[in-house]
Motif scaffolding. Structure first.
Motif, PDB file in Angstrom:
ATOM      1  N   GLY A 200       0.777  -1.193  -0.013  1.00  0.00           N
ATOM      2  CA  GLY A 200       0.029  -0.103   0.088  1.00  0.00           C
ATOM      3  C   GLY A 200       1.004   0.924  -0.009  1.00  0.00           C
ATOM      4  O   GLY A 200       2.058   1.244   0.105  1.00  0.00           O
ATOM      5  N   ASP A 201       0.095   2.189   0.024  1.00  0.00           N
ATOM      6  CA  ASP A 201       0.964   3.684   0.035  1.00  0.00           C
ATOM      7  C   ASP A 201      -0.403   4.666   0.078  1.00  0.00           C
ATOM      8  O   ASP A 201      -1.549   4.224   0.486  1.00  0.00           O
ATOM      9  N   ILE A 202      -0.282   6.070  -0.252  1.00  0.00           N
ATOM     10  CA  ILE A 202      -1.411   6.660  -0.165  1.00  0.00           C
ATOM     11  C   ILE A 202      -2.586   6.254  -0.754  1.00  0.00           C
ATOM     12  O   ILE A 202      -2.702   5.830  -2.077  1.00  0.00           O
ATOM     13  N   ASN A 203      -3.672   6.161  -0.159  1.00  0.00           N
ATOM     14  CA  ASN A 203      -5.173   5.640  -0.564  1.00  0.00           C
ATOM     15  C   ASN A 203      -5.093   4.337  -0.877  1.00  0.00           C
ATOM     16  O   ASN A 203      -6.052   3.665  -1.442  1.00  0.00           O
ATOM     17  N   VAL A 204      -4.024   3.755  -0.394  1.00  0.00           N
ATOM     18  CA  VAL A 204      -4.190   2.264  -0.899  1.00  0.00           C
ATOM     19  C   VAL A 204      -3.777   1.488   0.549  1.00  0.00           C
ATOM     20  O   VAL A 204      -2.724   1.415   0.997  1.00  0.00           O
ATOM     21  N   ALA A 243       3.290  -0.407  11.340  1.00  0.00           N
ATOM     22  CA  ALA A 243       4.646  -0.606  11.213  1.00  0.00           C
ATOM     23  C   ALA A 243       5.523   0.805  10.668  1.00  0.00           C
ATOM     24  O   ALA A 243       6.471   1.160  11.046  1.00  0.00           O
ATOM     25  N   THR A 244       4.869   1.737   9.729  1.00  0.00           N
ATOM     26  CA  THR A 244       5.700   2.702   9.378  1.00  0.00           C
ATOM     27  C   THR A 244       5.459   3.889  10.482  1.00  0.00           C
ATOM     28  O   THR A 244       6.729   4.466  10.735  1.00  0.00           O
ATOM     29  N   GLY A 245       4.593   3.900  10.855  1.00  0.00           N
ATOM     30  CA  GLY A 245       4.420   5.150  12.026  1.00  0.00           C
ATOM     31  C   GLY A 245       5.082   4.789  13.244  1.00  0.00           C
ATOM     32  O   GLY A 245       5.999   5.482  13.772  1.00  0.00           O
ATOM     33  N   ASP A 297      -4.961  17.158   7.223  1.00  0.00           N
ATOM     34  CA  ASP A 297      -5.331  16.550   5.708  1.00  0.00           C
ATOM     35  C   ASP A 297      -5.161  17.353   4.814  1.00  0.00           C
ATOM     36  O   ASP A 297      -4.517  18.612   4.935  1.00  0.00           O
ATOM     37  N   SER A 298      -5.288  17.344   3.538  1.00  0.00           N
ATOM     38  CA  SER A 298      -5.042  18.299   2.378  1.00  0.00           C
ATOM     39  C   SER A 298      -5.880  19.547   2.528  1.00  0.00           C
ATOM     40  O   SER A 298      -5.708  20.440   2.034  1.00  0.00           O
ATOM     41  N   ASN A 299      -6.944  19.406   3.289  1.00  0.00           N
ATOM     42  CA  ASN A 299      -7.536  20.613   3.713  1.00  0.00           C
ATOM     43  C   ASN A 299      -7.324  21.659   4.725  1.00  0.00           C
ATOM     44  O   ASN A 299      -7.390  22.671   4.740  1.00  0.00           O
ATOM     45  N   GLY A 322     -13.802   9.984   7.146  1.00  0.00           N
ATOM     46  CA  GLY A 322     -14.176  11.360   6.910  1.00  0.00           C
ATOM     47  C   GLY A 322     -13.069  12.339   6.803  1.00  0.00           C
ATOM     48  O   GLY A 322     -12.056  11.799   6.511  1.00  0.00           O
ATOM     49  N   ARG A 323     -13.441  13.580   7.141  1.00  0.00           N
ATOM     50  CA  ARG A 323     -12.211  14.549   7.210  1.00  0.00           C
ATOM     51  C   ARG A 323     -11.906  14.931   8.394  1.00  0.00           C
ATOM     52  O   ARG A 323     -12.552  14.843   9.622  1.00  0.00           O
ATOM     53  N   ILE A 324     -10.528  15.471   8.764  1.00  0.00           N
ATOM     54  CA  ILE A 324      -9.881  15.731  10.049  1.00  0.00           C
ATOM     55  C   ILE A 324     -10.731  16.700  10.477  1.00  0.00           C
ATOM     56  O   ILE A 324     -10.631  16.870  11.986  1.00  0.00           O
TER      57      ILE A 324
HETATM   58  P1  NDP Z   1      -2.697   7.541   3.677  1.00  0.00           P
HETATM   59  O1  NDP Z   1      -3.514   7.624   2.222  1.00  0.00           O
HETATM   60  O2  NDP Z   1      -3.151   6.693   4.676  1.00  0.00           O
HETATM   61  O3  NDP Z   1      -2.637   9.125   4.354  1.00  0.00           O
HETATM   62  C1  NDP Z   1      -2.306  10.181   3.550  1.00  0.00           C
HETATM   63  C2  NDP Z   1      -2.392  11.482   4.329  1.00  0.00           C
HETATM   64  O4  NDP Z   1      -1.812  12.698   3.845  1.00  0.00           O
HETATM   65  C3  NDP Z   1      -3.895  11.891   4.539  1.00  0.00           C
HETATM   66  O5  NDP Z   1      -3.986  12.510   5.358  1.00  0.00           O
HETATM   67  C4  NDP Z   1      -4.053  12.903   3.334  1.00  0.00           C
HETATM   68  O6  NDP Z   1      -5.054  13.896   3.390  1.00  0.00           O
HETATM   69  C5  NDP Z   1      -2.701  13.485   3.525  1.00  0.00           C
HETATM   70  N1  NDP Z   1      -2.219  13.939   2.078  1.00  0.00           N
HETATM   71  C6  NDP Z   1      -2.170  13.444   1.046  1.00  0.00           C
HETATM   72  N2  NDP Z   1      -1.589  14.140  -0.047  1.00  0.00           N
HETATM   73  C7  NDP Z   1      -1.700  15.478   0.382  1.00  0.00           C
HETATM   74  C8  NDP Z   1      -1.462  16.687  -0.036  1.00  0.00           C
HETATM   75  N3  NDP Z   1      -0.909  16.760  -1.556  1.00  0.00           N
HETATM   76  N4  NDP Z   1      -1.249  17.674   0.567  1.00  0.00           N
HETATM   77  C9  NDP Z   1      -1.662  17.576   2.141  1.00  0.00           C
HETATM   78  N5  NDP Z   1      -1.849  16.546   2.686  1.00  0.00           N
HETATM   79  C10 NDP Z   1      -1.926  15.087   1.890  1.00  0.00           C
HETATM   80  O7  NDP Z   1      -1.127   7.529   3.111  1.00  0.00           O
HETATM   81  P2  NDP Z   1      -0.012   7.028   4.011  1.00  0.00           P
HETATM   82  O8  NDP Z   1      -0.151   7.324   5.595  1.00  0.00           O
HETATM   83  O9  NDP Z   1       0.084   5.602   3.794  1.00  0.00           O
HETATM   84  O10 NDP Z   1       1.154   7.640   3.513  1.00  0.00           O
HETATM   85  C11 NDP Z   1       1.679   8.934   3.796  1.00  0.00           C
HETATM   86  C12 NDP Z   1       3.156   9.290   3.422  1.00  0.00           C
HETATM   87  O11 NDP Z   1       3.864   8.141   3.765  1.00  0.00           O
HETATM   88  C13 NDP Z   1       3.082   9.257   1.931  1.00  0.00           C
HETATM   89  O12 NDP Z   1       4.320   9.902   1.600  1.00  0.00           O
HETATM   90  C14 NDP Z   1       3.730   7.582   1.656  1.00  0.00           C
HETATM   91  O13 NDP Z   1       4.668   7.642   0.533  1.00  0.00           O
HETATM   92  C15 NDP Z   1       4.519   7.647   2.803  1.00  0.00           C
HETATM   93  N6  NDP Z   1       4.820   6.213   3.324  1.00  0.00           N
HETATM   94  C16 NDP Z   1       3.782   5.323   3.485  1.00  0.00           C
HETATM   95  C17 NDP Z   1       4.284   4.030   4.083  1.00  0.00           C
HETATM   96  C18 NDP Z   1       2.989   2.959   4.157  1.00  0.00           C
HETATM   97  O14 NDP Z   1       3.287   1.954   4.838  1.00  0.00           O
HETATM   98  N7  NDP Z   1       1.704   3.254   4.159  1.00  0.00           N
HETATM   99  C19 NDP Z   1       5.524   3.526   3.918  1.00  0.00           C
HETATM  100  C20 NDP Z   1       6.632   4.373   3.845  1.00  0.00           C
HETATM  101  C21 NDP Z   1       6.238   5.752   3.352  1.00  0.00           C
HETATM  102  P3  NDP Z   1      -6.290  13.930   2.188  1.00  0.00           P
HETATM  103  O15 NDP Z   1      -6.990  12.590   2.897  1.00  0.00           O
HETATM  104  O16 NDP Z   1      -6.709  15.251   2.238  1.00  0.00           O
HETATM  105  O17 NDP Z   1      -5.648  13.323   1.100  1.00  0.00           O
END
Ligand code: NDP
Length: 481
Positions: A200-204, A243-245, A297-299, A322-324
């Motif tokens: 996974g990564d963002i949104n996965v 794990a990542t956190g 979050d992004s807002n 939901g949203r933060i």
């Molecule tokens: P999630 O999708 O779970 O969460 C992403 C968070 O970041 C959301 O709160 C999202 O807000 C916010 N966000 C995303 N894009 C933007 C933006 N353009 N501006 C401001 N906020 C934004 O993703 P993860 O927590 O898994 O990933 C977060 C980061 O950590 C990424 O860089 C990812 O590559 C990295 N990472 C993740 C790992 C993992 O195991 N999941 C491992 C190593 C690195 P919103 O909902 O508004 O989009």
């Protein structure tokens, strides 16, 4: 010419600009050491000429090449074997159409990517990102970072990354499922437990990995550990979600201990993001005695002077999607502020950016320093611009770069692969203990490498060097491929 919005975030320092042919580049030299090694310069110029329209990729490559110069000077065999030229060129880039039908019966078309960057030390490994900002350059920057990150974990994993410009926000579960099935229908030709293992990564997250795994199994008629981050019922590892956190905090705690004789106890922590990485970084930082005062979050962002209640964040983000903003509606002590970059103006001792790339620019870095921040460790990938890193360095901050600080996610993915191969499951405590020891070894190995190459105490240089040397030696040993 390139769209201006692509250039607006492009902050890569380009001292070699005189040789650059690409019309896409802007010059913005920094007050940092410029590329001086002839071989390194030549390789960077070639990347610029070929990939000048991929600003995030150039930024990631520049940062790594800059810190590798002492290694290249000491090891002529790397130039002789063309290691850098090969390192910056992915072994394979797969780009494909993903067509699916939405709930209204309309056909939607997205782009899918898988960049198989480097397999010198193991099968390609790296996450999938679903976000409208995904393009080839973003996936390449992430895949490139992943090579050295995976090497740092000490586990046998090569580097890769993938994703799509699909935006799951506002989509129903059924739409997400149909998208994932369409995506995997093509991806399954290119991955496998011994070749390429996405995560996974963002949104996965768990939901998407479940749909992707199901479709792989159906098409290939094979039950194998082809994805990590799976549900616990079908081969997932305990502690992968955390794990990542957790890893970011173990890394930060160890770096604080070794370099500052200090700890999280009593510290105020600012965290950005409210996704997988942010939530578990907040949870662990609080367990280690800190007070986390923001998530975003992004807002926008919430500030809670009483300390963020992680259970409320989990309910909003993990359960309700939901949203933060809703946090401040539920917790009376919290304030919500529109605009996510304001989070860096909040007073803190430690900042853990856990949202996305280039979320801290020079101005935000200066605001952090002015407010007394002493430590920045990166949970997100490449969250600091080169100018921001420069600010941290000049101010003497303890700076833990992403590829080291956030390697805990892929490390536990590696442990999930081991458990799948053994066909057994370790307990949460076993996995967590292995994660902690891996994060501590990353700090130790980075510091040892920084010392060996005359950059003592520089965790960024150390991480790049330690990750690189192992991959480079494997590439030399395996011949020109
Ligand atoms: P999630 O999708 O779970 O969460 C992403 C968070 O970041 C959301 O709160 C999202 O807000 C916010 N966000 C995303 N894009 C933007 C933006 N353009 N501006 C401001 N906020 C934004 O993703 P993860 O927590 O898994 O990933 C977060 C980061 O950590 C990424 O860089 C990812 O590559 C990295 N990472 C993740 C790992 C993992 O195991 N999941 C491992 C190593 C690195 P919103 O909902 O508004 O989009």
């Amino acid at each position: 010419s390139a769209p201006r919005h692509i250039l607006s975030n492009f902050l890569s320092p380009l001292d070699t600009v005189h040789t650059i042919k690409s019309p896409y580049l802007i010059t913005q030299p920094l007050g940092r050491i410029m590329l001086t090694d002839e071989y390194v310069k030549r390789v960077y110029d070639q990347v610029v000429a070929r990939d000048g329209d991929q600003p995030e990729f150039l930024q990631a490559v520049y940062e790594v090449l800059d810190t590798l110069q002492p290694v290249i000077a000491k090891h002529p065999e790397y130039e002789k074997n063309g290691v850098l030229e090969r390192l910056v060129e992915p072994e394979r880039v797969v780009k494909f159409r993903v067509a699916w039908v939405d709930d209204e019966g309309k056909v939607q078309v997205n782009r899918g990517y898988r960049v198989q960057f480097n397999s010198a030390i193991g099968p390609y490994k790296g996450g999938l990102r679903f976000h409208p900002t995904v393009n080839e350059g973003v996936i390449k920057f992430l895949g490139f970072e992943q090579i050295l990150k995976n090497s740092l974990t000490t586990l046998p994993m090569g580097g890769g990354k993938g994703g799509s410009d699909f935006n799951p926000k506002g989509k129903s579960d059924a739409e997400v499922m149909r998208f994932c099935q369409a995506f995997m229908t093509e991806l399954c030709r290119h991955i496998g437990q011994f070749t390429d293992v996405p995560a996974g990564d963002i949104n996965v997250g768990g939901r998407e990995i479940g749909y992707l795994f199901g479709q792989y199994k159906r098409i290939r008629d094979e039950y194998s550990g082809v994805l990590t981050g799976k549900g616990l019922e079908f081969g997932g590892s305990l502690a992968r979600t955390e794990a990542t956190g957790y890893g970011v905090c173990y890394y930060t705690a160890e770096a604080l201990r070794v370099l500052r004789n200090d700890s999280f106890k009593g510290k105020t922590v600012v965290i950005s993001g409210s996704g997988n990485v942010a939530i578990y970084a907040a949870q662990k930082a609080e367990e280690l005695g800190a007070k986390v005062v923001t998530v975003s979050d992004s807002n926008g962002y919430v500030y809670d002077p009483n300390g963020i209640d992680v259970a409320v964040v989990k309910q909003i983000k993990e359960v309700e999607r939901g949203r933060i903003k809703e946090y401040a509606e539920r917790v009376p002590s919290a304030e919500y502020h529109e605009g996510c970059s304001g989070v860096w103006t909040v007073k803190c001792d430690i900042a853990l950016p856990c949202a996305t790339q280039n979320e801290i620019n020079e101005e935000s870095a200066k605001a952090l320093v002015a407010n007394g921040c002493k430590v920045v460790c990166e949970g997100a990938n490449m969250p600091s611009t080169p100018e921001a890193i420069e600010v941290y360095k000049n101010a003497g901050l303890l700076y833990g770069p992403a590829k080291a600080a956030n390697a805990g996610g892929v490390a536990v993915s590696g442990l999930e692969m081991s458990q799948n191969s053994y066909r057994l499951s370790w307990t949460f405590e076993e996995v967590d203990a292995k994660l902690k020891s891996i994060m501590e070894s990353i700090v130790a190995n980075s510091l040892a490498a920084s010392k060996e190459y005359g950059e003592e105490g520089d965790l960024m240089a150390g991480a790049n060097i330690a990750g690189f040397v192992k991959v480079a030696n494997a590439m030399v040993a395996q011949g020109v491929l």
